[in-house]
Motif scaffolding. Structure first.
Motif, PDB file in Angstrom:
ATOM      1  N   TRP A  78       0.833  -1.216   0.000  1.00 29.17           N
ATOM      2  CA  TRP A  78       0.000   0.000   0.000  1.00 29.17           C
ATOM      3  C   TRP A  78       0.862   1.259   0.000  1.00 29.17           C
ATOM      4  O   TRP A  78       1.715   1.435   0.872  1.00 29.17           O
ATOM      5  CB  TRP A  78      -0.913   0.022   1.224  1.00 29.17           C
ATOM      6  CG  TRP A  78      -2.026  -0.970   1.180  1.00 29.17           C
ATOM      7  CD1 TRP A  78      -1.959  -2.296   1.527  1.00 29.17           C
ATOM      8  CD2 TRP A  78      -3.381  -0.732   0.771  1.00 29.17           C
ATOM      9  NE1 TRP A  78      -3.183  -2.894   1.355  1.00 29.17           N
ATOM     10  CE2 TRP A  78      -4.079  -1.954   0.899  1.00 29.17           C
ATOM     11  CE3 TRP A  78      -4.076   0.395   0.322  1.00 29.17           C
ATOM     12  CZ2 TRP A  78      -5.433  -2.092   0.595  1.00 29.17           C
ATOM     13  CZ3 TRP A  78      -5.418   0.274   0.016  1.00 29.17           C
ATOM     14  CH2 TRP A  78      -6.087  -0.950   0.147  1.00 29.17           C
ATOM     15  N   PHE A  79       0.589   2.132  -0.961  1.00 32.25           N
ATOM     16  CA  PHE A  79       1.217   3.457  -0.974  1.00 32.25           C
ATOM     17  C   PHE A  79       0.377   4.374  -0.101  1.00 32.25           C
ATOM     18  O   PHE A  79      -0.815   4.541  -0.332  1.00 32.25           O
ATOM     19  CB  PHE A  79       1.294   4.007  -2.400  1.00 32.25           C
ATOM     20  CG  PHE A  79       2.011   5.331  -2.509  1.00 32.25           C
ATOM     21  CD1 PHE A  79       3.373   5.370  -2.762  1.00 32.25           C
ATOM     22  CD2 PHE A  79       1.324   6.529  -2.359  1.00 32.25           C
ATOM     23  CE1 PHE A  79       4.041   6.588  -2.862  1.00 32.25           C
ATOM     24  CE2 PHE A  79       1.980   7.747  -2.454  1.00 32.25           C
ATOM     25  CZ  PHE A  79       3.341   7.780  -2.707  1.00 32.25           C
ATOM     26  N   HIS A  80       1.004   4.964   0.905  1.00 36.23           N
ATOM     27  CA  HIS A  80       0.300   5.830   1.857  1.00 36.23           C
ATOM     28  C   HIS A  80       0.493   7.293   1.441  1.00 36.23           C
ATOM     29  O   HIS A  80       1.576   7.838   1.552  1.00 36.23           O
ATOM     30  CB  HIS A  80       0.854   5.593   3.264  1.00 36.23           C
ATOM     31  CG  HIS A  80       0.144   6.366   4.332  1.00 36.23           C
ATOM     32  ND1 HIS A  80       0.461   6.246   5.670  1.00 36.23           N
ATOM     33  CD2 HIS A  80      -0.866   7.271   4.273  1.00 36.23           C
ATOM     34  CE1 HIS A  80      -0.326   7.038   6.382  1.00 36.23           C
ATOM     35  NE2 HIS A  80      -1.122   7.687   5.551  1.00 36.23           N
ATOM     36  N   TYR A  81      -0.588   7.890   0.950  1.00 31.79           N
ATOM     37  CA  TYR A  81      -0.562   9.306   0.553  1.00 31.79           C
ATOM     38  C   TYR A  81      -1.226  10.121   1.657  1.00 31.79           C
ATOM     39  O   TYR A  81      -2.403   9.930   1.962  1.00 31.79           O
ATOM     40  CB  TYR A  81      -1.320   9.507  -0.760  1.00 31.79           C
ATOM     41  CG  TYR A  81      -1.352  10.940  -1.264  1.00 31.79           C
ATOM     42  CD1 TYR A  81      -0.310  11.442  -2.032  1.00 31.79           C
ATOM     43  CD2 TYR A  81      -2.429  11.784  -0.983  1.00 31.79           C
ATOM     44  CE1 TYR A  81      -0.337  12.751  -2.515  1.00 31.79           C
ATOM     45  CE2 TYR A  81      -2.465  13.089  -1.455  1.00 31.79           C
ATOM     46  CZ  TYR A  81      -1.418  13.565  -2.215  1.00 31.79           C
ATOM     47  OH  TYR A  81      -1.447  14.855  -2.688  1.00 31.79           O
ATOM     48  N   SER A  82      -0.470  11.024   2.261  1.00 30.01           N
ATOM     49  CA  SER A  82      -1.000  11.891   3.304  1.00 30.01           C
ATOM     50  C   SER A  82      -1.246  13.286   2.732  1.00 30.01           C
ATOM     51  O   SER A  82      -0.304  13.958   2.301  1.00 30.01           O
ATOM     52  CB  SER A  82      -0.006  11.979   4.480  1.00 30.01           C
ATOM     53  OG  SER A  82      -0.357  13.051   5.333  1.00 30.01           O
TER      54      SER A  82
ATOM     55  N   VAL B  79      -3.987  13.596  -6.189  1.00 28.92           N
ATOM     56  CA  VAL B  79      -4.180  12.169  -5.926  1.00 28.92           C
ATOM     57  C   VAL B  79      -4.078  11.305  -7.189  1.00 28.92           C
ATOM     58  O   VAL B  79      -3.364  10.286  -7.188  1.00 28.92           O
ATOM     59  CB  VAL B  79      -5.507  11.926  -5.174  1.00 28.92           C
ATOM     60  CG1 VAL B  79      -5.902  10.446  -5.214  1.00 28.92           C
ATOM     61  CG2 VAL B  79      -5.381  12.388  -3.731  1.00 28.92           C
ATOM     62  N   PRO B  80      -4.768  11.645  -8.298  1.00 29.52           N
ATOM     63  CA  PRO B  80      -4.645  10.787  -9.496  1.00 29.52           C
ATOM     64  C   PRO B  80      -3.198  10.632  -9.978  1.00 29.52           C
ATOM     65  O   PRO B  80      -2.787   9.527 -10.371  1.00 29.52           O
ATOM     66  CB  PRO B  80      -5.496  11.523 -10.543  1.00 29.52           C
ATOM     67  CG  PRO B  80      -6.486  12.296  -9.743  1.00 29.52           C
ATOM     68  CD  PRO B  80      -5.751  12.733  -8.510  1.00 29.52           C
ATOM     69  N   GLU B  81      -2.440  11.727  -9.932  1.00 27.00           N
ATOM     70  CA  GLU B  81      -1.039  11.662 -10.357  1.00 27.00           C
ATOM     71  C   GLU B  81      -0.239  10.724  -9.466  1.00 27.00           C
ATOM     72  O   GLU B  81       0.589   9.934  -9.938  1.00 27.00           O
ATOM     73  CB  GLU B  81      -0.415  13.063 -10.329  1.00 27.00           C
ATOM     74  CG  GLU B  81       1.057  13.102 -10.698  1.00 27.00           C
ATOM     75  CD  GLU B  81       1.701  14.459 -10.499  1.00 27.00           C
ATOM     76  OE1 GLU B  81       2.923  14.565 -10.698  1.00 27.00           O
ATOM     77  OE2 GLU B  81       0.985  15.416 -10.136  1.00 27.00           O
ATOM     78  N   PHE B  82      -0.491  10.781  -8.153  1.00 28.11           N
ATOM     79  CA  PHE B  82       0.258   9.931  -7.231  1.00 28.11           C
ATOM     80  C   PHE B  82      -0.189   8.480  -7.296  1.00 28.11           C
ATOM     81  O   PHE B  82       0.610   7.573  -7.008  1.00 28.11           O
ATOM     82  CB  PHE B  82       0.164  10.488  -5.798  1.00 28.11           C
ATOM     83  CG  PHE B  82       1.237  11.497  -5.504  1.00 28.11           C
ATOM     84  CD1 PHE B  82       2.401  11.111  -4.858  1.00 28.11           C
ATOM     85  CD2 PHE B  82       1.101  12.810  -5.905  1.00 28.11           C
ATOM     86  CE1 PHE B  82       3.405  12.034  -4.603  1.00 28.11           C
ATOM     87  CE2 PHE B  82       2.097  13.738  -5.660  1.00 28.11           C
ATOM     88  CZ  PHE B  82       3.267  13.348  -5.007  1.00 28.11           C
ATOM     89  N   ILE B  83      -1.435   8.235  -7.664  1.00 22.48           N
ATOM     90  CA  ILE B  83      -1.862   6.850  -7.907  1.00 22.48           C
ATOM     91  C   ILE B  83      -1.025   6.254  -9.032  1.00 22.48           C
ATOM     92  O   ILE B  83      -0.535   5.119  -8.935  1.00 22.48           O
ATOM     93  CB  ILE B  83      -3.363   6.806  -8.261  1.00 22.48           C
ATOM     94  CG1 ILE B  83      -4.213   7.108  -7.020  1.00 22.48           C
ATOM     95  CG2 ILE B  83      -3.741   5.443  -8.843  1.00 22.48           C
ATOM     96  CD1 ILE B  83      -5.694   7.262  -7.312  1.00 22.48           C
TER      97      ILE B  83
ATOM     98  N   PHE C 160      -3.407   1.768  -3.039  1.00 25.71           N
ATOM     99  CA  PHE C 160      -3.180   3.188  -2.719  1.00 25.71           C
ATOM    100  C   PHE C 160      -4.191   3.625  -1.657  1.00 25.71           C
ATOM    101  O   PHE C 160      -5.391   3.407  -1.805  1.00 25.71           O
ATOM    102  CB  PHE C 160      -3.370   4.018  -3.990  1.00 25.71           C
ATOM    103  CG  PHE C 160      -3.134   5.491  -3.837  1.00 25.71           C
ATOM    104  CD1 PHE C 160      -1.899   6.040  -4.148  1.00 25.71           C
ATOM    105  CD2 PHE C 160      -4.144   6.344  -3.407  1.00 25.71           C
ATOM    106  CE1 PHE C 160      -1.671   7.419  -4.027  1.00 25.71           C
ATOM    107  CE2 PHE C 160      -3.933   7.709  -3.293  1.00 25.71           C
ATOM    108  CZ  PHE C 160      -2.697   8.243  -3.597  1.00 25.71           C
ATOM    109  N   ILE C 161      -3.695   4.245  -0.585  1.00 29.71           N
ATOM    110  CA  ILE C 161      -4.579   4.773   0.449  1.00 29.71           C
ATOM    111  C   ILE C 161      -4.327   6.273   0.600  1.00 29.71           C
ATOM    112  O   ILE C 161      -3.190   6.707   0.768  1.00 29.71           O
ATOM    113  CB  ILE C 161      -4.375   4.051   1.811  1.00 29.71           C
ATOM    114  CG1 ILE C 161      -5.477   4.433   2.785  1.00 29.71           C
ATOM    115  CG2 ILE C 161      -3.006   4.273   2.403  1.00 29.71           C
ATOM    116  CD1 ILE C 161      -6.693   3.564   2.699  1.00 29.71           C
TER     117      ILE C 161
END
Length: 281
Positions: free
Chosen positions: A38-42, A131-135, A147-148
């Protein structure tokens, strides 16, 4: 993003946005998911390290310039000032937001407070639109399957439908609802350790006027900063609940914070989300 429970469980690359009040357990939950998958996006981390990085550093330098010893070193480029922001330590973001009230007690004048609030509002919109770019980056560059998005507690305050449409188009939105039995606990916790927060301007204006009349202040500069934050938090808490619920009803799904607290594994979490999807169907 709406789907059936089975579609969700079969989804090979799960993408989820967590929405909740501070204290509901978003970050704790995200940290329970296997970091290898899981990629953790804060959102708050992105705000602090990208969109408010320069204003945060300017604020630190402004404070340092009031100390003669540090002022001389800064003016001669003898020292470097930076902020060490991590997902677990977002204190520089909070320090920049600051608290409204008496400058003599560490508060900010109303105009400066609102300026910083506006900057945070713009930064949060930008961070959610990333968010879409980081996904894509998470999968393409780093090879993460899932992705979270640990969204900030004030996402419900943005009044920006485009942000919600973007999140809903690319992720499953999961709202962590705080049960009535836990509401007072979170309110008391916030009162015991008052922290800077983001407020919608219309909400701030109305509540500031109410507070000043009730406490007989003639100017915001007279207000003890912690007193205002402590008083306004329960009002903010109550005002955010219907906003979160409206987002979840239109775009996503709802799970309870007491259920989240019982989650121990990735499978527990996915099963809870699937159950919420089944109930909504």
């Amino acid at each position: 993003m709406k789907m059936s429970p089975q579609e969700f469980l079969d989804w090979q690359s799960k993408r989820i946005t967590l929405l909740a009040m501070s204290g509901a357990g978003k970050t704790t939950l995200a940290n329970k998911l296997p970091k290898a998958n899981w990629f953790h996006y804060s959102g708050d981390y992105r705000i602090g390290t990208k969109y408010l990085k320069e204003p945060i550093l300017d604020n630190l330098k402004r404070q340092a310039m009031t100390v003669p010893f540090l002022r001389e070193l800064l003016l001669t480029d003898s020292i470097y000032i930076g902020s060490k922001i991590t997902v677990e330590n977002l204190a520089p973001v909070s320090s920049f937001l600051g608290k409204l009230g008496s400058p003599e007690l560490g508060g900010l004048p109303l105009q400066e407070f609102k300026r910083r609030q506006k900057l945070h509002h713009q930064a949060e919109i930008a961070a959610m639109n990333d968010v879409p770019e980081f996904i894509h980056k998470a999968e393409d560059i780093y090879g993460y399957r899932h992705f979270i998005n640990d969204a900030g507690g004030s996402v419900c305050e943005l009044d920006c439908p485009d942000v919600l449409e973007t999140l809903a188009a690319h992720t499953v939105i999961v709202y962590i609802r705080i049960p009535k039995s836990l509401e007072q606990t979170i309110i008391e916790r916030a009162k015991s350790d008052p922290k800077p927060l983001y407020y919608r301007e219309a909400f701030l204006d109305a509540k500031l006027d109410e507070f000043m009349k009730m406490r007989h202040y003639s100017s915001p500069d007279e207000i003890p900063p912690d007193d205002f934050v402590t008083w306004i938090f329960p009002e903010l808490f109550k005002s955010r609940i219907p906003r979160y619920e409206a987002i979840a009803e239109r775009y996503g799904y709802t799970i309870d914070a007491d259920q989240v607290a019982q989650i121990k594994t990735e499978s527990d979490f996915l099963g809870l989300v699937a159950e919420a999807m089944a109930q909504q169907q």
